[in-house]
Design a protein around this motif. Structure first.
Motif, PDB file in Angstrom:
ATOM      1  N   VAL A  44     117.238  34.680  53.323  1.00 17.35           N
ATOM      2  CA  VAL A  44     116.795  33.524  54.112  1.00 17.35           C
ATOM      3  C   VAL A  44     115.703  33.934  55.093  1.00 17.35           C
ATOM      4  O   VAL A  44     114.675  33.251  55.242  1.00 17.35           O
ATOM      5  CB  VAL A  44     117.990  32.895  54.858  1.00 17.35           C
ATOM      6  CG1 VAL A  44     117.504  31.840  55.849  1.00 17.35           C
ATOM      7  CG2 VAL A  44     118.971  32.279  53.881  1.00 17.35           C
ATOM      8  N   ALA A  45     115.919  35.071  55.753  1.00 17.97           N
ATOM      9  CA  ALA A  45     114.925  35.549  56.707  1.00 17.97           C
ATOM     10  C   ALA A  45     113.602  35.886  56.017  1.00 17.97           C
ATOM     11  O   ALA A  45     112.517  35.586  56.539  1.00 17.97           O
ATOM     12  CB  ALA A  45     115.456  36.777  57.445  1.00 17.97           C
ATOM     13  N   GLN A  46     113.684  36.484  54.819  1.00 14.85           N
ATOM     14  CA  GLN A  46     112.466  36.848  54.101  1.00 14.85           C
ATOM     15  C   GLN A  46     111.694  35.612  53.651  1.00 14.85           C
ATOM     16  O   GLN A  46     110.460  35.575  53.721  1.00 14.85           O
ATOM     17  CB  GLN A  46     112.819  37.713  52.892  1.00 14.85           C
ATOM     18  CG  GLN A  46     111.623  38.239  52.121  1.00 14.85           C
ATOM     19  CD  GLN A  46     110.759  39.139  52.972  1.00 14.85           C
ATOM     20  OE1 GLN A  46     111.232  40.103  53.544  1.00 14.85           O
ATOM     21  NE2 GLN A  46     109.476  38.824  53.065  1.00 14.85           N
ATOM     22  N   GLU A  47     112.402  34.582  53.191  1.00 15.54           N
ATOM     23  CA  GLU A  47     111.729  33.352  52.781  1.00 15.54           C
ATOM     24  C   GLU A  47     111.055  32.674  53.967  1.00 15.54           C
ATOM     25  O   GLU A  47     109.929  32.163  53.848  1.00 15.54           O
ATOM     26  CB  GLU A  47     112.749  32.412  52.129  1.00 15.54           C
ATOM     27  CG  GLU A  47     113.251  32.909  50.773  1.00 15.54           C
ATOM     28  CD  GLU A  47     114.341  32.007  50.210  1.00 15.54           C
ATOM     29  OE1 GLU A  47     114.741  31.056  50.927  1.00 15.54           O
ATOM     30  OE2 GLU A  47     114.783  32.262  49.072  1.00 15.54           O
ATOM     31  N   PHE A  48     111.726  32.652  55.109  1.00 11.95           N
ATOM     32  CA  PHE A  48     111.124  32.072  56.310  1.00 11.95           C
ATOM     33  C   PHE A  48     109.899  32.871  56.740  1.00 11.95           C
ATOM     34  O   PHE A  48     108.869  32.303  57.121  1.00 11.95           O
ATOM     35  CB  PHE A  48     112.161  32.032  57.429  1.00 11.95           C
ATOM     36  CG  PHE A  48     111.661  31.375  58.682  1.00 11.95           C
ATOM     37  CD1 PHE A  48     111.196  30.068  58.669  1.00 11.95           C
ATOM     38  CD2 PHE A  48     111.657  32.061  59.891  1.00 11.95           C
ATOM     39  CE1 PHE A  48     110.741  29.457  59.836  1.00 11.95           C
ATOM     40  CE2 PHE A  48     111.194  31.469  61.052  1.00 11.95           C
ATOM     41  CZ  PHE A  48     110.737  30.160  61.030  1.00 11.95           C
ATOM     42  N   LEU A  49     109.997  34.195  56.641  1.00  9.08           N
ATOM     43  CA  LEU A  49     108.859  35.056  56.987  1.00  9.08           C
ATOM     44  C   LEU A  49     107.680  34.801  56.055  1.00  9.08           C
ATOM     45  O   LEU A  49     106.524  34.741  56.506  1.00  9.08           O
ATOM     46  CB  LEU A  49     109.281  36.522  56.924  1.00  9.08           C
ATOM     47  CG  LEU A  49     108.203  37.558  57.248  1.00  9.08           C
ATOM     48  CD1 LEU A  49     107.732  37.411  58.688  1.00  9.08           C
ATOM     49  CD2 LEU A  49     108.737  38.970  57.006  1.00  9.08           C
ATOM     50  N   ASN A  50     107.954  34.619  54.779  1.00  7.18           N
ATOM     51  CA  ASN A  50     106.871  34.342  53.819  1.00  7.18           C
ATOM     52  C   ASN A  50     106.171  33.026  54.133  1.00  7.18           C
ATOM     53  O   ASN A  50     104.943  32.917  53.977  1.00  7.18           O
ATOM     54  CB  ASN A  50     107.429  34.315  52.396  1.00  7.18           C
ATOM     55  CG  ASN A  50     107.875  35.685  51.920  1.00  7.18           C
ATOM     56  OD1 ASN A  50     107.426  36.708  52.453  1.00  7.18           O
ATOM     57  ND2 ASN A  50     108.758  35.723  50.933  1.00  7.18           N
ATOM     58  N   ASP A  51     106.928  32.020  54.576  1.00 11.83           N
ATOM     59  CA  ASP A  51     106.312  30.737  54.942  1.00 11.83           C
ATOM     60  C   ASP A  51     105.367  30.904  56.135  1.00 11.83           C
ATOM     61  O   ASP A  51     104.259  30.349  56.158  1.00 11.83           O
ATOM     62  CB  ASP A  51     107.397  29.711  55.281  1.00 11.83           C
ATOM     63  CG  ASP A  51     108.183  29.270  54.055  1.00 11.83           C
ATOM     64  OD1 ASP A  51     107.662  29.469  52.933  1.00 11.83           O
ATOM     65  OD2 ASP A  51     109.308  28.768  54.221  1.00 11.83           O
ATOM     66  N   ILE A  52     105.803  31.679  57.120  1.00 11.39           N
ATOM     67  CA  ILE A  52     104.953  31.897  58.297  1.00 11.39           C
ATOM     68  C   ILE A  52     103.697  32.666  57.902  1.00 11.39           C
ATOM     69  O   ILE A  52     102.581  32.336  58.338  1.00 11.39           O
ATOM     70  CB  ILE A  52     105.738  32.649  59.385  1.00 11.39           C
ATOM     71  CG1 ILE A  52     106.945  31.829  59.843  1.00 11.39           C
ATOM     72  CG2 ILE A  52     104.830  32.952  60.574  1.00 11.39           C
ATOM     73  CD1 ILE A  52     107.813  32.554  60.852  1.00 11.39           C
ATOM     74  N   ILE A  53     103.858  33.703  57.084  1.00 13.84           N
ATOM     75  CA  ILE A  53     102.707  34.508  56.669  1.00 13.84           C
ATOM     76  C   ILE A  53     101.712  33.666  55.883  1.00 13.84           C
ATOM     77  O   ILE A  53     100.490  33.824  56.013  1.00 13.84           O
ATOM     78  CB  ILE A  53     103.182  35.727  55.838  1.00 13.84           C
ATOM     79  CG1 ILE A  53     103.927  36.704  56.749  1.00 13.84           C
ATOM     80  CG2 ILE A  53     102.004  36.418  55.156  1.00 13.84           C
ATOM     81  CD1 ILE A  53     104.504  37.896  56.027  1.00 13.84           C
ATOM     82  N   GLN A  54     102.219  32.718  55.084  1.00 10.73           N
ATOM     83  CA  GLN A  54     101.320  31.841  54.329  1.00 10.73           C
ATOM     84  C   GLN A  54     100.491  30.974  55.274  1.00 10.73           C
ATOM     85  O   GLN A  54      99.289  30.777  55.059  1.00 10.73           O
ATOM     86  CB  GLN A  54     102.130  30.972  53.371  1.00 10.73           C
ATOM     87  CG  GLN A  54     101.264  30.113  52.458  1.00 10.73           C
ATOM     88  CD  GLN A  54     102.092  29.344  51.451  1.00 10.73           C
ATOM     89  OE1 GLN A  54     103.317  29.412  51.450  1.00 10.73           O
ATOM     90  NE2 GLN A  54     101.424  28.591  50.599  1.00 10.73           N
TER      91      GLN A  54
END
Length: 547
Positions: free
Chosen positions: A345-355
């Motif tokens: 969950v944390a990694q998916e949220f991080l990927n959204d921010i990085i995008q």
């Protein structure tokens, strides 16, 4: 700092340090934000208060901030100083051509002269290594929102961080006063200045002497202030104002550029681009730090032994691979952290921010080719993309950075007589200044390449299809010269002049006459032919002198 050995050239004042301190509180809010922005992107851009050179800086747990800043900086610098292309262009009006030339076909000659100045200024800019300084300045603007540039009479472009200067502006944003604070070694001061500093120390109480008056470095204040239509400057140290450091310039040729990324009415300082995305950047920092800790825990292998079982922990710890030990398999288990779902969950949220950050800092856009020669069309496309993402910042930098920088470089070159002063061109009829030759920057400066495209389109779509009739309507020499000027090519010695063409014509006519005479001799016979041949041979033989 420049000063002579004449002790009469100094005067004592005591206002610059106090004024700097009075103006600092208004700057501190922007300075604190700049330090926070730098902490999570590139900490060295704005070190914390009290930081000493060489001391350790904060190490971010992610690199997306630094990568975004460097990517956006590279794209902006590529548009401000495009490779293989001048950073400005003279806009020559028809009236200027009429004032300078005898006929309308002389535009190419006038354009050629201005193109030579453009290339000379570009060579000077590259020779001063201004590109490196501008790269640092753009980073400061993106992260900290403010930067001060100074191009002195000699030397390269100097860059000052926000913690090195204070500025005052009027309601329109024009500079009223700038004070730069630097550290200077006391050994580097002229002898008479050092003597005055030492004289000041003699009258101080012993407790003040012990509190730092004998420091090895002193504060040097460089003050710039507006006086009517001129910008004036001087320097002071320990209340000593150095008269030899005085200088002044017309406002339009100011060597000082106090830049802001964005600003609000009534504010003396600006805010950086990172300010707009500091929420996402700090979130990336926080999540990255804890994800790293979670991943480190996930790859950690710790066998656990049942303390009430038959297997001894010492045997497990000391046993080699395939070594036989006594024990029960049920007594030994591996330590596990059942956090895979939480980490996902944390990694998916991080990927959204990085995008989101990748779009904001243009990390997912690659318009410019990796090639030696980048076309003006590619740079123009990059400019359009910058304008769409950044909201007019390129146009702002073209007026606040490019134009003052070009004007200052040209002013220095005119003073050194490296280029002519085009501002002194006058109308031959009235004696007044001719129609102004305007300096343009930004997208307009790419007009040379656009001119070439138009010339090629004219030839391909109009002239060439008409064949001989089309060529008869065009002055080919002028057409070629205009194309060369648009490409920035020096045509001296490359394109034939009218005198060269006349000489070639005479040479060709002489060769034709010679050939006709030879043909006539060959067709004749007898003594007459023999005499003619001998005469032609004597004319063709080189002249010899008798000793």
């Amino acid at each position: 700092m420049s000063a002579s050995e004449d002790a009469s050239a100094v005067a004592v004042v005591d206002t610059d340090a106090a004024l700097y301190e009075r103006l600092s509180p208004e700057r501190n809010e922007f300075l604190d934000r700049a330090r926070e922005n730098a902490k999570f992107t590139i900490p060295a851009l704005m070190p914390p208060d009290g930081h000493t050179p060489g001391a350790a800086l904060y190490r971010p747990h992610q690199s997306i901030g630094a990568f975004g800043v460097n990517t956006l900086t590279a794209k902006i610098v590529s548009t401000i100083m495009p490779p293989n292309s001048p950073i400005f262009r003279y806009l020559v009006t028809d009236k200027v051509v009429e004032d300078l030339a005898e006929d309308s076909r002389a535009r190419s000659a006038v354009e050629k002269k201005f193109n030579e100045i453009e290339r000379a200024v570009q060579d000077e800019v590259e020779g001063l290594a201004i590109r490196d300084s501008l790269t640092n300045a753009i980073r400061q603007l993106i992260v900290c929102g403010n930067v001060l540039l100074y191009l002195p009479k000699n030397g390269g472009l100097r860059v000052f961080r926000l913690d090195q200067y204070v500025v005052q502006r009027d309601s329109s944003g024009n500079i009223l006063r700038v004070i730069i604070k630097e550290k200077v070694s006391i050994e580097a001061l002229p002898q008479h200045i050092r003597a005055l500093v030492e004289a000041q120390k003699e009258g101080l109480p012993s407790e003040e002497m012990a509190n730092g008056v004998n420091e090895k470095e002193l504060d040097l204040y460089t003050v710039f202030y507006r006086d009517q239509k001129r910008l004036r400057t001087y320097q002071s140290i320990k209340g000593i104002k150095i008269k030899q450091s005085r200088g002044s310039w017309p406002i339009k040729k100011s060597p000082l550029m106090a830049l802001r990324w964005s600003s609000q009415p009534g504010e003396d300082y600006g805010r950086g681009y990172v300010d707009d995305y500091i929420g996402d950047i700090t979130a990336v920092e926080y999540i990255s730090e804890h994800l790293r800790q979670g991943v480190a825990a996930s790859v950690k292998f710790n066998p656990m032994v049942n303390p009430a079982g038959l297997t001894r922990a010492e045997d497990i710890a000391k046993s080699e691979n395939l070594e036989v030990i006594a024990g029960r398999a049920d007594d030994v288990t591996m330590l596990q952290f059942d956090k895979q779902a939480d980490l996902r969950v944390a990694q998916e949220f991080l990927n959204d921010i990085i995008q989101r950050l990748s779009h904001a800092f243009m990390m997912n856009k690659s318009i410019q080719r990796d090639a030696e020669r980048v076309t003006a069309e590619e740079i123009r496309a990059l400019v359009a993309d910058l304008e769409a993402v950044l909201g007019g910042v390129y146009a702002l930098l073209a007026q606040d950075l490019q134009l003052p920088l070009v004007t200052r470089v040209m002013d220095r070159m005119v003073a050194q007589k490296l280029i002519p002063d085009v501002s002194k061109i006058k109308d031959p009829n009235t004696g007044r200044p001719a129609a102004p030759v305007r300096i343009v920057t930004g997208v307009e400066a790419m007009g040379r390449g656009n001119d070439f495209n138009k010339l090629m389109t004219l030839g391909k779509e109009v002239l060439f299809p008409l064949a001989e009739a089309g060529m008869a309507e065009v002055n080919i020499s002028d057409y070629i010269r205009r194309a060369a000027v648009a490409l920035g090519i020096d045509t001296d010695g490359l394109i034939k002049t009218a005198e060269d063409k006349q000489a070639d014509m005479q040479k060709k006519q002489g060769a034709m006459s010679q050939q006709m005479l030879m043909d006539a001799v060959k067709s004749a016979s007898g003594p007459v032919a023999k005499v003619a041949a001998e005469g032609m041979a004597s004319q063709a033989a080189p002249e010899q002198t008798s000793e």
